[in-house]
Design a protein around this motif. Structure first.
Motif, mmCIF file in Angstrom:
data_model
loop_
_atom_site.group_PDB
_atom_site.id
_atom_site.type_symbol
_atom_site.label_atom_id
_atom_site.label_comp_id
_atom_site.label_asym_id
_atom_site.label_seq_id
_atom_site.Cartn_x
_atom_site.Cartn_y
_atom_site.Cartn_z
ATOM 1 N N HIS A 31 0.833 -1.203 0.000
ATOM 2 C CA HIS A 31 0.000 0.000 0.000
ATOM 3 C C HIS A 31 0.870 1.258 0.000
ATOM 4 N N ALA A 32 1.930 1.248 0.779
ATOM 5 C CA ALA A 32 2.834 2.406 0.827
ATOM 6 C C ALA A 32 3.471 2.659 -0.536
ATOM 7 N N LEU A 33 3.848 1.602 -1.228
ATOM 8 C CA LEU A 33 4.439 1.760 -2.557
ATOM 9 C C LEU A 33 3.427 2.353 -3.531
ATOM 10 N N ARG A 53 9.909 7.578 9.614
ATOM 11 C CA ARG A 53 10.299 7.874 8.232
ATOM 12 C C ARG A 53 11.356 6.892 7.724
ATOM 13 N N ASP A 54 12.264 6.502 8.621
ATOM 14 C CA ASP A 54 13.313 5.552 8.231
ATOM 15 C C ASP A 54 12.728 4.195 7.845
ATOM 16 N N THR A 55 11.619 3.824 8.460
ATOM 17 C CA THR A 55 10.961 2.561 8.126
ATOM 18 C C THR A 55 10.427 2.614 6.700
ATOM 19 N N ILE A 56 9.797 3.714 6.347
ATOM 20 C CA ILE A 56 9.282 3.877 4.976
ATOM 21 C C ILE A 56 10.444 3.837 3.983
ATOM 22 N N SER A 57 11.534 4.529 4.305
ATOM 23 C CA SER A 57 12.711 4.504 3.430
ATOM 24 C C SER A 57 13.253 3.086 3.284
ATOM 25 N N SER A 58 13.242 2.344 4.373
ATOM 26 C CA SER A 58 13.689 0.955 4.340
ATOM 27 C C SER A 58 12.792 0.116 3.424
ATOM 28 N N TRP A 59 11.482 0.340 3.506
ATOM 29 C CA TRP A 59 10.558 -0.376 2.622
ATOM 30 C C TRP A 59 10.868 -0.061 1.167
ATOM 31 N N PHE A 60 11.145 1.201 0.866
ATOM 32 C CA PHE A 60 11.474 1.603 -0.499
ATOM 33 C C PHE A 60 12.787 0.957 -0.962
ATOM 34 N N ASN A 61 13.791 0.956 -0.076
ATOM 35 C CA ASN A 61 15.075 0.330 -0.414
ATOM 36 C C ASN A 61 14.892 -1.150 -0.720
ATOM 37 N N ARG A 62 14.098 -1.811 0.106
ATOM 38 C CA ARG A 62 13.857 -3.244 -0.104
ATOM 39 C C ARG A 62 13.125 -3.486 -1.417
ATOM 40 N N TRP A 63 12.194 -2.610 -1.763
ATOM 41 C CA TRP A 63 11.486 -2.738 -3.031
ATOM 42 C C TRP A 63 12.454 -2.553 -4.203
ATOM 43 N N GLY A 70 11.141 -8.220 -1.768
ATOM 44 C CA GLY A 70 11.489 -7.255 -0.731
ATOM 45 C C GLY A 70 10.332 -6.893 0.185
ATOM 46 N N LEU A 71 9.112 -7.264 -0.195
ATOM 47 C CA LEU A 71 7.951 -6.970 0.641
ATOM 48 C C LEU A 71 7.859 -7.902 1.849
ATOM 49 N N VAL A 72 8.426 -9.075 1.722
ATOM 50 C CA VAL A 72 8.281 -10.117 2.743
ATOM 51 C C VAL A 72 9.357 -9.971 3.810
ATOM 52 N N ASP A 73 8.962 -10.193 5.069
ATOM 53 C CA ASP A 73 9.917 -10.147 6.176
ATOM 54 C C ASP A 73 10.969 -11.233 6.035
ATOM 55 N N ALA A 74 12.176 -10.908 6.453
ATOM 56 C CA ALA A 74 13.223 -11.916 6.552
ATOM 57 C C ALA A 74 12.907 -12.802 7.756
ATOM 58 N N PRO A 75 13.412 -14.025 7.776
ATOM 59 C CA PRO A 75 13.162 -14.886 8.943
ATOM 60 C C PRO A 75 13.674 -14.229 10.222
ATOM 61 N N HIS A 76 12.924 -14.392 11.283
ATOM 62 C CA HIS A 76 13.299 -13.822 12.573
ATOM 63 C C HIS A 76 14.039 -14.857 13.402
ATOM 64 N N PRO A 77 15.093 -14.440 14.105
ATOM 65 C CA PRO A 77 15.789 -15.390 14.960
ATOM 66 C C PRO A 77 14.935 -15.715 16.188
ATOM 67 N N GLY A 78 15.224 -16.813 16.800
ATOM 68 C CA GLY A 78 14.499 -17.169 18.015
ATOM 69 C C GLY A 78 14.358 -18.666 18.165
ATOM 70 N N ARG A 79 13.731 -19.028 19.250
ATOM 71 C CA ARG A 79 13.532 -20.432 19.556
ATOM 72 C C ARG A 79 12.566 -21.036 18.531
ATOM 73 N N PRO A 80 12.843 -22.261 18.079
ATOM 74 C CA PRO A 80 11.913 -22.919 17.168
ATOM 75 C C PRO A 80 10.595 -23.227 17.877
ATOM 76 N N PRO A 81 9.501 -23.374 17.137
ATOM 77 C CA PRO A 81 8.225 -23.681 17.768
ATOM 78 C C PRO A 81 8.273 -25.011 18.533
ATOM 79 N N LYS A 82 7.496 -25.085 19.619
ATOM 80 C CA LYS A 82 7.433 -26.324 20.396
ATOM 81 C C LYS A 82 6.640 -27.400 19.665
ATOM 82 N N LEU A 83 5.622 -26.997 18.933
ATOM 83 C CA LEU A 83 4.767 -27.952 18.237
ATOM 84 C C LEU A 83 5.037 -27.901 16.744
#
Length: 116
Positions: A31-33, A53-63, A70-83
């Motif tokens: 939508h922002a694009l 504003r930096d977030t919007i610029s980041s979205w534009f850079n990724r596009w 570039g629209l999709v989030d990169a995988p997030h670090p963290g504990r794997p799901p229990k189930l």
């Protein structure tokens, strides 16, 4: 002033993503694009989407570097799901709203084996 230029094909595809994608962040970015291509400034977009504003610029850079990927989030670090997927399905069948501990997950699994 930074404005994203979109082809009519990209515009149509982004509009479809904005309307149908299950991930709200992807919908917001699309939508922002679209709004940027219509002349909205980064400052205005930041207010609309309640982000910096930096977030919007980041979205534009990724596009610009990754197009639709570039629209999709990169995988997030963290504990794997229990189930795993099968265990999640058995929780639904079990009807307990999701196991809270490994013991309740085991009990639910036993119940599913007997009931389903």
């Amino acid at each position: 002033m930074r404005i994203i230029r979109l082809s009519s094909e990209d515009q149509s595809r982004l509009d479809l993503i904005r309307k149908t994608d299950a991930r709200y962040r992807v919908r917001d970015r699309a939508h922002a694009l679209i709004l940027s291509s219509q002349g909205k400034k980064i400052k205005e977009l930041a207010l609309i989407f309640d982000v910096d504003r930096d977030t919007i610029s980041s979205w534009f850079n990724r596009w610009e570097s990754g197009s639709f990927d570039g629209l999709v989030d990169a995988p997030h670090p963290g504990r794997p799901p229990k189930l795993n997927t099968e265990e999640k399905k058995s929780d639904i069948c079990c009807g307990d709203g999701g196991a809270k501990t490994s013991r309740s997950a085991g009990l639910c699994q036993q119940k599913v084996s007997q009931d389903c």
